[in-house]
Design a protein around this motif. Structure first.
Motif, PDB file in Angstrom:
ATOM      1  N   GLN A  87      12.313  41.491 110.133  1.00 32.58           N
ATOM      2  CA  GLN A  87      12.858  42.525 111.024  1.00 32.58           C
ATOM      3  C   GLN A  87      11.776  43.522 111.428  1.00 32.58           C
ATOM      4  O   GLN A  87      10.977  43.970 110.614  1.00 32.58           O
ATOM      5  N   ARG A  88      11.751  43.905 112.701  1.00 34.59           N
ATOM      6  CA  ARG A  88      10.798  44.890 113.193  1.00 34.59           C
ATOM      7  C   ARG A  88      11.331  46.299 112.924  1.00 34.59           C
ATOM      8  O   ARG A  88      12.540  46.524 112.816  1.00 34.59           O
ATOM      9  N   PHE A  89      10.418  47.258 112.850  1.00 39.00           N
ATOM     10  CA  PHE A  89      10.807  48.631 112.578  1.00 39.00           C
ATOM     11  C   PHE A  89       9.722  49.584 113.051  1.00 39.00           C
ATOM     12  O   PHE A  89       8.583  49.187 113.310  1.00 39.00           O
ATOM     13  N   ASP A  90      10.115  50.850 113.203  1.00 36.76           N
ATOM     14  CA  ASP A  90       9.180  51.936 113.504  1.00 36.76           C
ATOM     15  C   ASP A  90       8.942  52.738 112.236  1.00 36.76           C
ATOM     16  O   ASP A  90       9.749  52.687 111.291  1.00 36.76           O
ATOM     17  N   ILE A  91       7.846  53.506 112.220  1.00 35.95           N
ATOM     18  CA  ILE A  91       7.518  54.358 111.080  1.00 35.95           C
ATOM     19  C   ILE A  91       7.221  55.763 111.568  1.00 35.95           C
ATOM     20  O   ILE A  91       6.548  55.942 112.589  1.00 35.95           O
ATOM     21  N   LEU A 137       0.091  53.073 107.976  1.00 36.45           N
ATOM     22  CA  LEU A 137      -0.978  52.279 108.573  1.00 36.45           C
ATOM     23  C   LEU A 137      -1.394  51.143 107.640  1.00 36.45           C
ATOM     24  O   LEU A 137      -1.620  50.011 108.088  1.00 36.45           O
ATOM     25  N   ARG A 138      -1.485  51.428 106.356  1.00 40.33           N
ATOM     26  CA  ARG A 138      -1.845  50.374 105.397  1.00 40.33           C
ATOM     27  C   ARG A 138      -0.739  49.322 105.297  1.00 40.33           C
ATOM     28  O   ARG A 138      -1.018  48.128 105.154  1.00 40.33           O
ATOM     29  N   LEU A 139       0.497  49.761 105.392  1.00 43.34           N
ATOM     30  CA  LEU A 139       1.614  48.822 105.370  1.00 43.34           C
ATOM     31  C   LEU A 139       1.516  47.847 106.542  1.00 43.34           C
ATOM     32  O   LEU A 139       1.729  46.641 106.389  1.00 43.34           O
ATOM     33  N   ALA A 140       1.161  48.372 107.716  1.00 41.92           N
ATOM     34  CA  ALA A 140       1.082  47.536 108.917  1.00 41.92           C
ATOM     35  C   ALA A 140      -0.010  46.477 108.809  1.00 41.92           C
ATOM     36  O   ALA A 140       0.032  45.468 109.517  1.00 41.92           O
ATOM     37  N   HIS A 141      -0.996  46.688 107.926  1.00 44.73           N
ATOM     38  CA  HIS A 141      -2.076  45.726 107.742  1.00 44.73           C
ATOM     39  C   HIS A 141      -1.724  44.618 106.755  1.00 44.73           C
ATOM     40  O   HIS A 141      -2.447  43.614 106.680  1.00 44.73           O
ATOM     41  N   LEU A 142      -0.637  44.765 105.992  1.00 35.72           N
ATOM     42  CA  LEU A 142      -0.286  43.742 105.011  1.00 35.72           C
ATOM     43  C   LEU A 142       0.175  42.469 105.721  1.00 35.72           C
ATOM     44  O   LEU A 142       0.929  42.528 106.696  1.00 35.72           O
ATOM     45  N   VAL A 149       5.663  46.066 112.487  1.00 35.28           N
ATOM     46  CA  VAL A 149       5.622  47.497 112.785  1.00 35.28           C
ATOM     47  C   VAL A 149       5.392  47.665 114.281  1.00 35.28           C
ATOM     48  O   VAL A 149       4.368  47.251 114.812  1.00 35.28           O
ATOM     49  N   ARG A 150       6.343  48.269 114.957  1.00 35.46           N
ATOM     50  CA  ARG A 150       6.258  48.439 116.410  1.00 35.46           C
ATOM     51  C   ARG A 150       5.499  49.708 116.785  1.00 35.46           C
ATOM     52  O   ARG A 150       4.518  49.668 117.510  1.00 35.46           O
ATOM     53  N   THR A 151       5.971  50.854 116.268  1.00 36.92           N
ATOM     54  CA  THR A 151       5.350  52.148 116.556  1.00 36.92           C
ATOM     55  C   THR A 151       5.197  52.934 115.264  1.00 36.92           C
ATOM     56  O   THR A 151       6.122  52.972 114.443  1.00 36.92           O
TER      57      THR A 151
END
Length: 241
Positions: free
Chosen positions: A85-89, A100-105, A112-114
């Motif tokens: 599932q996609r999500f924003d942070i 930002l580190r989560l988006a690199h996993l 991660v959309r935005t």
């Protein structure tokens, strides 16, 4: 004993909306010695728009080592989100760096959309400390703060497909604004670091602007300052976080 954990919590999140098939929830990541309740105004504003909001508390209020903070976030999202599932942070201070580190996993690649940073500590806080001071800060506030206050800036590349919008205050005395300038930069005037989480309208607009062309907003009262969205300029020293 981590004395910082004695600091009272602030705010209570509203009851989240139930999951809906195909929705894109908003994950809220707090800063050091904080908690999801700090986002109460933002969560209420997004709920009014029909957005499902997920407040994640991690790392003993963000005071654990950074890798343990990230592990807590991953565990919480595996429980709260559907696979793929996609999500924003929305991340405040340390929460921006964690987002930002989560988006690199690898397991979150393309999900991660935005990412909206609020005074986000994307690049750490370069500072010179002797070993005694580092040990004292670790005892009082936990190890995450010492990890952020490193000898040089932290690299902050943005994963492909992720839009980062950095909301930065000209009155942030906690996180060096140069550390917060990653992706598209939007400036606000006069807000302290802690109160950046009250900018509910700005956050809602940033999340809604995902399909629009990125643009920088000049820093208040400083037309000569270079405010390119690349965020490659970082001061050499700060006094505190």
């Amino acid at each position: 004993m981590n004395l910082a954990l004695l600091i009272p919590r602030r705010g209570i999140l509203p009851e989240p909306l139930p999951p809906v098939a195909g929705d894109v929830p908003v994950v809220l990541l707090h800063g050091t010695v904080s908690s999801p309740g700090n986002f109460a105004l933002i969560a209420a504003r997004l709920r009014d728009e029909g957005r499902r909001v997920i407040g994640v508390e991690f790392g003993h209020r963000g005071t654990d080592r950074l890798e343990l903070c990230l592990l807590d976030i991953v565990t919480a999202l595996e429980r709260e989100l559907e696979p793929g599932q996609r999500f924003d942070i929305v991340g405040h201070s340390l929460g921006g760096l964690m987002g930002l580190r989560l988006a690199h996993l690898p397991e979150f690649a393309g999900r991660v959309r935005t990412l909206v940073g609020l005074g986000a500590c994307f690049r750490g806080q370069p500072v010179a400390w002797n070993p005694l001071v580092r040990a004292l800060v670790t005892a009082v506030t936990g190890p995450s703060l010492v990890q952020l206050m490193c000898d040089g800036e932290i690299d902050a590349p943005v994963p492909e497909g992720v839009r980062v919008i950095s909301i930065v205050s000209d009155n942030d005395r906690i996180v060096d604004p140069a550390s917060s300038q990653v992706g598209e930069v939007r400036w606000v005037r006069g807000t302290s670091h802690a109160l950046l989480t009250t900018h509910a309208e700005e956050v809602a607009l940033a999340l809604a602007d995902g399909a629009s062309e990125p643009q920088d907003v000049p820093a208040p009262g400083d037309a000569d300052q270079d405010l390119s969205a690349t965020g490659h300029e970082t001061s050499q020293r700060v006094e505190k976080l």
